[in-house]
Scaffold this motif. Structure first.
Motif, PDB file in Angstrom:
ATOM      1  N   GLU A 199       0.815  -1.215   0.000  1.00 31.47           N
ATOM      2  CA  GLU A 199       0.000   0.000   0.000  1.00 31.47           C
ATOM      3  C   GLU A 199       0.847   1.262   0.000  1.00 31.47           C
ATOM      4  N   GLU A 200       2.084   1.156   0.527  1.00 39.59           N
ATOM      5  CA  GLU A 200       2.904   2.360   0.583  1.00 39.59           C
ATOM      6  C   GLU A 200       3.513   2.701  -0.772  1.00 39.59           C
ATOM      7  N   ARG A 201       3.367   1.833  -1.733  1.00 40.18           N
ATOM      8  CA  ARG A 201       3.881   2.117  -3.080  1.00 40.18           C
ATOM      9  C   ARG A 201       2.708   2.147  -4.054  1.00 40.18           C
ATOM     10  N   ALA A 202       2.699   3.133  -4.907  1.00 41.40           N
ATOM     11  CA  ALA A 202       1.565   3.308  -5.813  1.00 41.40           C
ATOM     12  C   ALA A 202       1.733   2.438  -7.044  1.00 41.40           C
ATOM     13  N   ILE A 203       0.723   1.581  -7.311  1.00 38.02           N
ATOM     14  CA  ILE A 203       0.700   0.816  -8.557  1.00 38.02           C
ATOM     15  C   ILE A 203       0.124   1.724  -9.638  1.00 38.02           C
ATOM     16  N   VAL A 204       0.935   2.013 -10.644  1.00 39.23           N
ATOM     17  CA  VAL A 204       0.507   2.947 -11.681  1.00 39.23           C
ATOM     18  C   VAL A 204      -0.438   2.271 -12.660  1.00 39.23           C
ATOM     19  N   SER A 205      -0.057   1.096 -13.144  1.00 40.09           N
ATOM     20  CA  SER A 205      -0.909   0.420 -14.122  1.00 40.09           C
ATOM     21  C   SER A 205      -0.509  -1.037 -14.211  1.00 40.09           C
ATOM     22  N   GLU A 206      -1.437  -1.834 -14.745  1.00 43.35           N
ATOM     23  CA  GLU A 206      -1.158  -3.227 -15.056  1.00 43.35           C
ATOM     24  C   GLU A 206      -1.327  -3.395 -16.561  1.00 43.35           C
ATOM     25  N   ILE A 207      -0.247  -3.850 -17.208  1.00 42.45           N
ATOM     26  CA  ILE A 207      -0.180  -3.861 -18.665  1.00 42.45           C
ATOM     27  C   ILE A 207      -0.129  -5.301 -19.160  1.00 42.45           C
ATOM     28  N   ALA A 208      -1.000  -5.638 -20.089  1.00 44.50           N
ATOM     29  CA  ALA A 208      -0.965  -6.981 -20.666  1.00 44.50           C
ATOM     30  C   ALA A 208       0.342  -7.172 -21.424  1.00 44.50           C
ATOM     31  N   GLY A 209       1.065  -8.243 -21.094  1.00 46.45           N
ATOM     32  CA  GLY A 209       2.337  -8.513 -21.760  1.00 46.45           C
ATOM     33  C   GLY A 209       2.133  -9.304 -23.025  1.00 46.45           C
ATOM     34  N   THR A 210       3.220  -9.500 -23.762  1.00 50.55           N
ATOM     35  CA  THR A 210       3.125 -10.243 -25.011  1.00 50.55           C
ATOM     36  C   THR A 210       3.106 -11.739 -24.775  1.00 50.55           C
ATOM     37  N   THR A 211       3.651 -12.208 -23.644  1.00 53.46           N
ATOM     38  CA  THR A 211       3.627 -13.629 -23.354  1.00 53.46           C
ATOM     39  C   THR A 211       2.233 -14.029 -22.907  1.00 53.46           C
ATOM     40  N   ARG A 212       1.793 -15.202 -23.337  1.00 52.04           N
ATOM     41  CA  ARG A 212       0.444 -15.659 -23.056  1.00 52.04           C
ATOM     42  C   ARG A 212       0.164 -15.633 -21.559  1.00 52.04           C
ATOM     43  N   ASP A 213      -0.959 -15.033 -21.168  1.00 50.58           N
ATOM     44  CA  ASP A 213      -1.413 -14.956 -19.781  1.00 50.58           C
ATOM     45  C   ASP A 213      -0.494 -14.137 -18.893  1.00 50.58           C
ATOM     46  N   SER A 214       0.408 -13.352 -19.443  1.00 50.69           N
ATOM     47  CA  SER A 214       1.306 -12.571 -18.605  1.00 50.69           C
ATOM     48  C   SER A 214       0.665 -11.224 -18.282  1.00 50.69           C
ATOM     49  N   LEU A 215       1.169 -10.614 -17.230  1.00 54.09           N
ATOM     50  CA  LEU A 215       0.684  -9.306 -16.820  1.00 54.09           C
ATOM     51  C   LEU A 215       1.858  -8.537 -16.247  1.00 54.09           C
ATOM     52  N   ASP A 216       2.165  -7.376 -16.830  1.00 50.36           N
ATOM     53  CA  ASP A 216       3.247  -6.535 -16.349  1.00 50.36           C
ATOM     54  C   ASP A 216       2.667  -5.435 -15.470  1.00 50.36           C
ATOM     55  N   THR A 217       3.288  -5.215 -14.321  1.00 49.05           N
ATOM     56  CA  THR A 217       2.779  -4.238 -13.359  1.00 49.05           C
ATOM     57  C   THR A 217       3.775  -3.098 -13.209  1.00 49.05           C
ATOM     58  N   ARG A 218       3.317  -1.883 -13.512  1.00 47.67           N
ATOM     59  CA  ARG A 218       4.160  -0.699 -13.402  1.00 47.67           C
ATOM     60  C   ARG A 218       3.899  -0.032 -12.062  1.00 47.67           C
ATOM     61  N   PHE A 219       4.968   0.379 -11.366  1.00 49.57           N
ATOM     62  CA  PHE A 219       4.820   1.027 -10.070  1.00 49.57           C
ATOM     63  C   PHE A 219       5.935   2.052  -9.892  1.00 49.57           C
ATOM     64  N   ASP A 220       5.788   2.897  -8.910  1.00 51.69           N
ATOM     65  CA  ASP A 220       6.797   3.913  -8.602  1.00 51.69           C
ATOM     66  C   ASP A 220       7.450   3.591  -7.270  1.00 51.69           C
ATOM     67  N   PHE A 221       8.765   3.693  -7.246  1.00 44.65           N
ATOM     68  CA  PHE A 221       9.516   3.512  -6.013  1.00 44.65           C
ATOM     69  C   PHE A 221      10.455   4.697  -5.847  1.00 44.65           C
ATOM     70  N   GLU A 222      10.232   5.480  -4.799  1.00 44.53           N
ATOM     71  CA  GLU A 222      11.038   6.667  -4.526  1.00 44.53           C
ATOM     72  C   GLU A 222      11.143   7.557  -5.773  1.00 44.53           C
ATOM     73  N   ASN A 223       9.984   7.805  -6.381  1.00 43.74           N
ATOM     74  CA  ASN A 223       9.852   8.667  -7.562  1.00 43.74           C
ATOM     75  C   ASN A 223      10.522   8.100  -8.808  1.00 43.74           C
ATOM     76  N   SER A 224      10.861   6.818  -8.793  1.00 43.67           N
ATOM     77  CA  SER A 224      11.453   6.171  -9.960  1.00 43.67           C
ATOM     78  C   SER A 224      10.476   5.125 -10.487  1.00 43.67           C
ATOM     79  N   PRO A 225      10.079   5.213 -11.759  1.00 42.68           N
ATOM     80  CA  PRO A 225       9.176   4.194 -12.310  1.00 42.68           C
ATOM     81  C   PRO A 225       9.905   2.872 -12.535  1.00 42.68           C
ATOM     82  N   MET A 226       9.223   1.768 -12.266  1.00 47.26           N
ATOM     83  CA  MET A 226       9.755   0.432 -12.474  1.00 47.26           C
ATOM     84  C   MET A 226       8.624  -0.464 -12.965  1.00 47.26           C
TER      85      MET A 226
END
Length: 437
Positions: A199-226
């Motif tokens: 909860e202390e880190r903001a999940i920016v978005s969840e992006i469908a990946g190219t691999t079947r059934d995959s899901l990529d999750t974008r989040f920010d850590f100390e103002n750095s996107p990962m």
């Protein structure tokens, strides 16, 4: 770029490994002098004209003696069907049609997976005539090959390329590290995922990946996107059935291919197993950034304070093929050390994108040659004339030589000189030696 995946399936002893070695062009086995770290290669890259794909030998995923034969083959096929883009279904041209062959064909037909039936060991006219019985499988016209004698391989690969989808190019944000969480079952991958995306880190978005059934999750850590790669694969805990975990190397390979950095998660109470080495080796061979993550460190009883040094020694000894990899100690359940782990990942990503100044790089080469010349590999002395950095992530250096057969010990010597000169402490370096003026 995510390459299509081709899986070689079939019952044991039909020639899966022989075809695999023929397709990748060499015997894919690496043997080390450390017990438990022999890694049979079951994944390889195939390049054919302007096309490329990854091939997996599912025979290498079958530990002998664990399950009844039929159940073992069924599990192997189920995994290949889930993860592969195309199946090569091998049958034996000498033994003829087998009930297990019919069972595999039934599984494939039910799932409507693109598949080519391949009759192996066909090296004479009599076996060509006998192969007609495999039409009874209902899988279309079979291809007749002899992988050992390299017969029919060209036509088979042409057919594979015609049926495969094109390689998918992912749109990636510049400067955003992509991280994969890898490891055996029950080492705490899901707990680490939850700790990172707390909860202390903001999940920016969840992006469908190219691999079947995959899901990529974008989040920010100390103002750095990962970005966490294939978090769906980490979350699918309920789908891991007994005996299936050994096949997770397929999904791990896909995640490695799409990432910049891999968190190689281990259990502090069971450090550095043979399966850890198996998966870690793929990340090393792909030149990815790696961090060895020792999880559940809170479960290690403290005695004389030397437990961490002993754990580091154990990991270094068993994974001697990657001495540069940093080691992090965490407790994902208690969220201890997770922030330090993410800071280490950011530092590693910056290191992997570092560019060495050209004039300093050339001076480093000159000083290295002055201190130690390469040994001759034949009638003439090996001469290294120039070096330049041609890429990052990983840092890639091309050396211009009169003979590209530079001894591995001298390659390691040059790598260490570059590491010291430009503070490449934790990243994999790629050194390429090319004949040139």
């Amino acid at each position: 770029m995510t390459k299509p995946l081709v899986a070689i399936i079939g019952r044991p002893n039909v020639g899966k490994s022989t075809l695999f070695n023929r397709l990748v062009g060499r015997r894919e086995a690496v043997v080390t002098d450390v017990p438990g770290t022999t890694r049979d290669r079951i994944l390889g890259e195939v390049e054919w004209d302007d096309h490329a794909f990854t091939v997996v030998d599912t025979g290498g995923l079958e530990p002998p003696g664990e399950d009844p034969l039929k159940g073992k083959v069924r599990s192997q096929v189920e995994t290949a069907i889930d993860d592969a883009d195309l199946l090569l279904f091998l049958v034996d041209g000498i033994d003829g049609l087998n009930p297990i062959d019919q069972d595999i064909a039934l599984q494939v037909r039910r799932r409507e997976k693109p598949c080519i039936t391949v009759v192996t060991k066909v090296d004479n006219q009599q076996r060509e005539l006998s192969a007609a019985e495999f039409y009874r499988l209902g899988m279309g016209e079979p291809f007749l090959i002899s992988a050992y004698h390299n017969l029919g391989i060209h036509d088979l690969v042409e057919r594979v390329i015609a049926l495969l989808p094109p390689a998918e190019v992912e749109e990636e944000e510049a400067g955003v590290p992509r991280i994969a969480i890898l490891g055996r079952t029950n080492v705490g991958k899901s707990q680490l995922l939850n700790a990172i995306l707390g909860e202390e880190r903001a999940i920016v978005s969840e992006i469908a990946g190219t691999t079947r059934d995959s899901l990529d999750t974008r989040f920010d850590f100390e103002n750095s996107p990962m970005v966490l790669v294939d978090t769906a694969g980490v979350r699918r805990r309920g789908q891991v059935r007994p005996g299936i975990e050994r096949y997770s190397v397929l999904r791990a390979f896909r995640a490695i291919e799409r990432s910049d950095i891999a968190f190689m998660v281990m259990d502090a109470t069971e450090l550095a197993t043979a399966q850890d080495a198996h998966v870690f080796g793929y990340a090393a061979d792909s030149f990815k950034g790696m961090i060895a993550v020792v999880n559940k460190w809170d479960l290690v009883p403290s005695k004389d304070g030397a437990e961490m040094e002993e754990a580091i020694w154990t990991v270094r000894r068993r994974f001697h093929f990657m001495p540069y990899v940093p080691i992090a100690f965490i407790s994902a359940l208690k969220n201890e050390g997770v922030s330090d782990l993410l800071r280490l990942a950011l530092d590693l990503y910056q290191e992997r994108n570092r560019v060495a100044p050209p004039h300093q790089l050339k001076r480093t080469l000159t000083e290295a040659l002055a201190d130690k010349l390469p040994a001759s590999t034949g009638p003439r002395q090996v001469s290294i004339r120039d070096v330049r950095q041609v890429g990052v992530n990983p840092p890639t250096f091309i050396f211009s030589v009169n003979d590209p057969k530079v001894h591995f010990s001298y390659r390691r010597y040059l790598e260490n000189r570059i590491r010291r000169a430009f503070d490449f402490r934790h990243t994999h370096l790629r050194l390429v030696f090319k004949r040139g003026k």
